[in-house]
Scaffold this motif. Structure first.
Motif, mmCIF file in Angstrom:
data_model
loop_
_atom_site.group_PDB
_atom_site.id
_atom_site.type_symbol
_atom_site.label_atom_id
_atom_site.label_comp_id
_atom_site.label_asym_id
_atom_site.label_seq_id
_atom_site.Cartn_x
_atom_site.Cartn_y
_atom_site.Cartn_z
ATOM 1 N N HIS A 185 -11.807 12.167 7.206
ATOM 2 C CA HIS A 185 -13.285 11.902 6.535
ATOM 3 C C HIS A 185 -12.743 11.375 5.069
ATOM 4 O O HIS A 185 -13.242 10.366 4.426
ATOM 5 N N GLU A 186 -11.741 12.048 4.598
ATOM 6 C CA GLU A 186 -11.336 11.618 3.190
ATOM 7 C C GLU A 186 -10.867 10.298 3.341
ATOM 8 O O GLU A 186 -11.172 9.190 2.440
ATOM 9 N N ALA A 187 -9.991 9.872 4.452
ATOM 10 C CA ALA A 187 -9.334 8.609 4.361
ATOM 11 C C ALA A 187 -10.375 7.640 4.584
ATOM 12 O O ALA A 187 -10.336 6.203 3.940
ATOM 13 N N ALA A 188 -11.538 7.987 5.163
ATOM 14 C CA ALA A 188 -12.737 6.780 5.754
ATOM 15 C C ALA A 188 -13.492 6.507 4.526
ATOM 16 O O ALA A 188 -13.827 5.621 4.140
ATOM 17 N N GLN A 189 -13.544 7.491 3.395
ATOM 18 C CA GLN A 189 -14.075 7.397 2.424
ATOM 19 C C GLN A 189 -13.347 6.615 1.130
ATOM 20 O O GLN A 189 -13.797 6.399 0.270
ATOM 21 N N ASN A 190 -12.095 6.753 1.323
ATOM 22 C CA ASN A 190 -11.266 6.349 0.506
ATOM 23 C C ASN A 190 -10.282 4.858 0.840
ATOM 24 O O ASN A 190 -9.197 5.011 0.667
ATOM 25 N N LEU A 191 -11.133 4.148 1.559
ATOM 26 C CA LEU A 191 -10.066 2.960 2.169
ATOM 27 C C LEU A 191 -9.678 2.019 0.874
ATOM 28 O O LEU A 191 -10.090 1.910 -0.220
ATOM 29 N N ILE A 192 -8.386 1.506 1.236
ATOM 30 C CA ILE A 192 -7.398 0.987 0.151
ATOM 31 C C ILE A 192 -7.206 -0.528 0.747
ATOM 32 O O ILE A 192 -7.405 -0.685 2.060
ATOM 33 N N ALA A 193 -6.562 -1.373 -0.190
ATOM 34 C CA ALA A 193 -6.082 -2.700 0.471
ATOM 35 C C ALA A 193 -4.922 -2.314 1.110
ATOM 36 O O ALA A 193 -4.042 -1.544 0.497
ATOM 37 N N PRO A 194 -4.506 -3.332 2.032
ATOM 38 C CA PRO A 194 -3.070 -3.176 2.450
ATOM 39 C C PRO A 194 -1.938 -3.594 1.706
ATOM 40 O O PRO A 194 -2.247 -4.374 0.780
ATOM 41 N N ASN A 195 -0.840 -2.788 1.917
ATOM 42 C CA ASN A 195 0.342 -3.258 0.912
ATOM 43 C C ASN A 195 1.341 -4.082 1.265
ATOM 44 O O ASN A 195 2.010 -3.895 2.101
ATOM 45 N N GLN A 196 1.181 -5.367 0.671
ATOM 46 C CA GLN A 196 2.044 -6.445 0.943
ATOM 47 C C GLN A 196 3.426 -6.191 0.787
ATOM 48 O O GLN A 196 4.321 -6.448 1.708
ATOM 49 N N TRP A 197 3.853 -5.404 -0.057
ATOM 50 C CA TRP A 197 5.128 -5.090 -0.695
ATOM 51 C C TRP A 197 5.773 -4.284 0.578
ATOM 52 O O TRP A 197 6.996 -4.621 0.899
ATOM 53 N N PHE A 198 5.157 -3.304 1.055
ATOM 54 C CA PHE A 198 5.626 -2.480 1.965
ATOM 55 C C PHE A 198 5.977 -3.181 3.260
ATOM 56 O O PHE A 198 7.103 -3.256 3.764
ATOM 57 N N SER A 199 5.279 -4.231 3.498
ATOM 58 C CA SER A 199 5.248 -5.176 4.851
ATOM 59 C C SER A 199 6.430 -5.989 4.648
ATOM 60 O O SER A 199 7.131 -6.228 5.600
ATOM 61 N N ASP A 200 6.377 -6.505 3.578
ATOM 62 C CA ASP A 200 7.651 -7.450 3.220
ATOM 63 C C ASP A 200 8.990 -6.823 3.274
ATOM 64 O O ASP A 200 10.019 -7.400 3.754
ATOM 65 N N ALA A 201 9.041 -5.692 2.932
ATOM 66 C CA ALA A 201 10.290 -4.867 3.041
ATOM 67 C C ALA A 201 10.731 -4.796 4.585
ATOM 68 O O ALA A 201 11.721 -5.106 4.975
ATOM 69 N N VAL A 202 9.886 -4.688 5.275
ATOM 70 C CA VAL A 202 9.942 -4.590 7.029
ATOM 71 C C VAL A 202 10.308 -5.789 7.406
ATOM 72 O O VAL A 202 11.398 -6.029 8.147
ATOM 73 N N ASP A 203 9.661 -7.050 7.026
ATOM 74 C CA ASP A 203 9.976 -8.257 7.403
ATOM 75 C C ASP A 203 11.578 -8.568 7.097
ATOM 76 O O ASP A 203 11.998 -9.039 7.930
ATOM 77 N N ALA A 204 11.761 -8.316 5.741
ATOM 78 C CA ALA A 204 13.360 -8.657 5.200
ATOM 79 C C ALA A 204 14.286 -7.642 6.212
ATOM 80 O O ALA A 204 15.369 -8.395 6.750
ATOM 81 N N ARG A 205 13.893 -6.453 6.549
ATOM 82 C CA ARG A 205 14.922 -5.724 7.244
ATOM 83 C C ARG A 205 14.896 -6.357 8.686
ATOM 84 O O ARG A 205 16.045 -6.262 9.393
ATOM 85 N N GLN A 206 13.754 -6.763 9.479
ATOM 86 C CA GLN A 206 14.006 -7.290 10.749
ATOM 87 C C GLN A 206 14.737 -8.496 10.823
ATOM 88 O O GLN A 206 15.536 -8.680 11.568
ATOM 89 N N GLU A 207 14.353 -9.518 9.850
ATOM 90 C CA GLU A 207 15.243 -10.702 9.740
ATOM 91 C C GLU A 207 16.821 -10.556 9.570
ATOM 92 O O GLU A 207 17.622 -10.913 10.419
#
Length: 859
Positions: A104-126
């Motif tokens: 419930h708390e998560a649903a009431q406190n939605l946030i924007a996706p974190n591009q940096w986190f995702s970028d780190a994984v893109d870099a690792r994958q490549e």
DNA sequence: GCAAGGTC
């Protein structure tokens, strides 16, 4: 609200088609070849579902693991959904367990996706893809034909993969193996004391632990024997607690299943996945080892009250009167994505479960119940006694309350009773013995050890560690024995040694750690993805090109003539290892000589010759003693400046194992083997052959025959080393084995002339000592102590029981010093063997005090 | 045919 799911990553990175075929390009091109991220065939249905639903929706809320990988998956989902609906409002929910309040708390406190986190994984994958593919293709194509794998698998399908996780994991196995191979056993000494009374037996151990110097140990031991009355100095009693384990993370589950059931980590994860999918345990891939304060732990325990085996324990836990409950400890790890592994559904065992399912479920439940239990309580007594200035201690334990140990049957905490002692009490030991031991190498890495190494170095994740271990087995890089201990195969060791020879630490965990560091920087916004990719790939490409150059030199292609040594004349002897080919004399490119089996590389039997050999010529003379024969003697010419005094430049020697002079020269000067100079186990192959440390793998098998740890030669086990047998004939202590010549000093025990030798032990290397030339006598004395006028002694190996009250056993047996002066049971002789009267300190030679009062003893 | 990371 409509809910659907993905199954892990929706997309994969891959090279563009024209770079997919192994021979389509130079592996070095893979550092710049274009890549694409796409949805693979088996995920197309999921993609279609997402697209269909996305078209109808206004909002997209991403409920994925709250870690970097989860964030990356969120972006994959966004890409697919945005592809069909540009107007979606996209938010991320942050939660880490299926706890109603959290959701419930998560649903009431939605946030924007974190591009940096995702970028780190893109870099690792490549990076993983480019490094892995380039090195794997290169080393497979270059080296595949050089190794004979003893398996049903077609060698043509053999892949010699390289990966930034699998290679460091292999590195751990090889490094431990090398540590064992290069271990030099050393003898040590310790004094043990027991005391028996009506109440029982106490075993006291020497608080010095052990000493490597025999003479010092004898002196201290004899002081104890001379004045054996022990005084109780300290009696300490205290309560000890043994704490239950922390809540269960994946690595701990794997380690404990391996230790308790010898279950492989791969099997553990497979069974855990089954139990999870059937709802019996929580999500099995978690780093978290502490429960959120919101978790309803009591309810979980309540479910198990009816269990036929641990139900009564669960009932006791819930009974406030029993006082057994304790809030679980916090292990300090939290992946923010999942709770610790815990039971989620009661079962008294399902009929379709295998034994492993039963065991693992039981482990998860008992572990959980243990976590919420009080620690075990024990009363421990430590007694310290003093005998002639030496301290000894013994301890006993009585368990007062088992608590969690009642349910956690995998751990134990033993009782050990000792008699009651009071401070100041005096007693005569029942036994007082001087015992010897030998330092031992560490054991091979167990699966639990390997997981710990990986965890510590940050190799892999909770979900992949077992995969990396399995990969090493699948690739024939390592083998696992019945005790879950890992050894490298020829192949695994050769690959690591190949990279090690290049000077690159591609097999060490540092590379992954550096990458991890960069990923963290990207995820925090301190570095950009592009920046990290550019730097890392540039470095790795340079490294790859260098490795390629060196590998070509190390493993030159023509197998039939790939041996980098040249044969010099005829056969030396038949090969005793493969019993098929002959051993021939060879000279390597770097000028070193060896005798190797002509059946190489199928048979890698080899004998390295002393480093100072300048010339070697096979003669027609045959050794009378070595078998299998004939063994032709070799005429050697040594380099004058590289051999010790006393050895001739010209020497006719036998490589069959009988030759004491060659053995000594090898001990003193080493062989021409490459690896020996770096402290690694010696290489026994020509320098351009597949670099293995041992002459294993004769006749298409992976069976090992390691070189002897004493003389570094093959053909016999270390325990049967001829050098050791002949050395122990002269001196008792291993390592004191270099004979310099005879002296006129008579042995103070039997009068036979002593021989001057040089010690080769770690603590006394190079130090001279005299030892009796009689095989029946144990006398020895350090030369520098003789010159100090200190105490040369007869040195019998005492291992006596009940002798503490009979110190006369050291009485003057020897002719040389029968009437020598005695002080506190110690006899002194001068450098010429004349007796000296009066007390002197053994340690420093000062007559003003004795060894037990020597100021230097404090250190 | 290759990596490592998700997951079933």
């Amino acid at each position: 609200m409509l809910v659907t799911s993905v199954t892990g990553h929706l997309m994969e990175v891959e090279f563009e088609d024209r770079f997919r075929k192994w021979h389509s390009c130079d592996p070095a091109d893979l550092y710049t070849a274009p890549i694409r991220k796409h949805v693979p065939e088996d995920k197309v249905d999921i993609k279609r579902t997402l697209e269909e639903e996305a078209r109808k929706c206004h909002w997209l809320v991403l409920w994925l693991d709250c870690d970097r990988e989860g964030e990356n998956i969120a972006f994959e989902v966004m890409e697919v959904c945005n592809g069909v609906n540009r107007n979606l409002t996209i938010r991320r929910a942050r939660f880490s367990a299926l706890i109603e309040r959290d959701i419930h708390e998560a649903a009431q406190n939605l946030i924007a996706p974190n591009q940096w986190f995702s970028d780190a994984v893109d870099a690792r994958q490549e990076i993983d893809l480019r490094i892995g593919a380039s090195f794997t293709r290169f080393q497979t194509m270059l080296l595949r034909d050089r190794f004979v794998i003893d398996s049903a698998q077609d060698d043509k399908n053999l892949v010699l993969s390289y990966g930034p996780c699998q290679f460091p994991t292999l590195g751990f196995v090889v490094e431990r193996y090398w540590e064992i191979q290069s271990h030099e056993p050393e003898e040590f000494w310790t004094i043990n004391c027991t005391h028996r009374s009506d109440e029982g037996l106490a075993s006291f151990s020497w608080m010095r632990g052990h000493l490597f110097d025999y003479t010092s140990s004898v002196i201290l031991y004899e002081m104890c024997v001379e004045e054996p009355t022990a005084t109780v100095m300290k009696v300490q009693q205290q309560e000890k607690l043994k704490y239950p384990p922390y809540p269960l993370s994946t690595i701990e589950l794997e380690k404990r299943a391996s230790r308790y059931f010898r279950m492989s980590s791969e099997q553990t994860m497979k069974v855990a996945e089954d139990l999870y999918q059937a709802g019996f345990i929580s999500y099995p891939r978690t780093e978290t080892d502490s429960f959120s304060s919101r978790t309803d732990l009591h309810t979980i325990v309540q479910e198990h009250q009816e269990h036929p085996v641990w139900g009564s324990y669960a009932q006791r836990l819930l009974d406030p009167g029993a006082g057994l409950w304790r809030n679980p400890g916090n292990g300090g790890h939290d992946d923010k994505a999942h709770p610790p592994i815990h039971p989620t559904k009661f079962s008294s065992g399902e009929s379709r479960w295998s034994q492993d399912h039963h065991r693992l479920y039981e482990l998860v439940v008992r572990h959980f119940l243990a976590c919420v239990s009080q620690p075990a309580v024990g009363a421990e007594t430590v007694v310290e006694i003093d005998i002639a200035g030496e301290r000894f201690s013994a301890s006993g334990r009585v368990i007062l309350a088992k608590n969690y140990l009642d349910v956690y049957r995998f751990e134990s905490w033993g009782d050990s009773m000792i008699p009651v002692y009071v401070q100041g009490q005096q007693l005569i030991p029942t036994t007082l013995t001087l015992d010897s031991g030998i330092t031992r190498p560490p054991p091979l890495l167990s699966e639990a050890d390997l997981l710990s190494c990986m965890d510590k170095a940050g190799i892999g994740t909770d979900a992949t560690m077992h995969d990396h271990i399995k990969k090493l087995l699948d690739r024939f890089y390592v083998t696992k024995d019945a005790n879950t201990r890992f050894s490298p195969t020829n192949l695994g060791e050769a690959l690591v040694m190949g990279y090690d020879d290049m000077g690159y630490e591609l097999w060490k965990p540092n590379l992954r750690s550096l990458m991890e560091y960069d990923m963290k920087e990207v995820s925090m916004g301190n570095k950009s993805k592009a920046e990290v990719l550019a730097t890392c790939l540039q470095q790795m490409k340079a490294c790859f090109l260098d490795a390629k150059r060196i590998f070509f030199l190390l493993f030159r292609s023509d197998r039939s003539n790939g041996d980098d040594s040249s044969a010099l004349g005829e056969n030396v002897r038949p090969c005793g290892l493969c019993q098929e080919a002959n051993m021939v004399l060879r000279k390597n490119r770097d000028g070193n000589f060896m005798v190797g089996c002509s059946g190489y590389p199928q048979c890698r039997n080899a004998v390295w010759l002393p480093g100072p050999v300048l010339e070697a010529t096979i003669t027609n003379n045959i050794c009378n003693s070595c078998t299998p024969g004939p063994v032709y003697l070799i005429q050697f010419k040594f380099r004058q400046l590289e051999i010790p005094p006393g050895f001739n430049v010209n020497y006719l020697g036998c490589i069959g194992g009988c030759d004491e002079t060659l053995r000594q020269l090898i001990e003193i000067c080493g062989t021409g083997s490459r690896a020996q100079a770096r402290g690694r186990p010696p290489t026994t192959t020509p320098s351009n052959g597949p670099p293995t440390t041992t002459p294993r793998n004769p006749q298409r098998s992976n069976s090992r025959q390691a070189p002897c740890i004493y003389c570094y030669q093959t053909g016999h086990a270390s325990t049967d080393c001829p050098s050791r047998i002949s050395a122990t004939r002269h001196v008792q202590s291993h390592g004191m084995n270099q004979q310099n010549g005879e002296s006129s000093i008579p042995c103070s025990t039997c009068g036979t002339p002593c021989v001057l030798r040089t010690a080769n032990t770690a603590n006394n290397r190079g130090r001279k000592f005299y030892s009796c030339s009689s095989q029946a006598c144990n006398f020895f004395v350090w030369e520098d102590n003789l010159n100090n006028g200190s105490a040369p002694r007869s040195a019998p190996r005492p291992n006596i029981s009940n002798s503490a009250s009979n110190p006369s056993r050291t009485g003057g047996r020897g002719r040389g010093v029968q009437n020598a002066g005695r002080a506190a049971g110690v006899t002194f002789v001068s450098a010429t063997g004349e007796p000296i009267s009066g007390r002197r300190c053994f340690v420093c030679g000062d007559p003003s005090h004795f060894a037990n009062a020597c100021p230097s003893r404090g250190s």
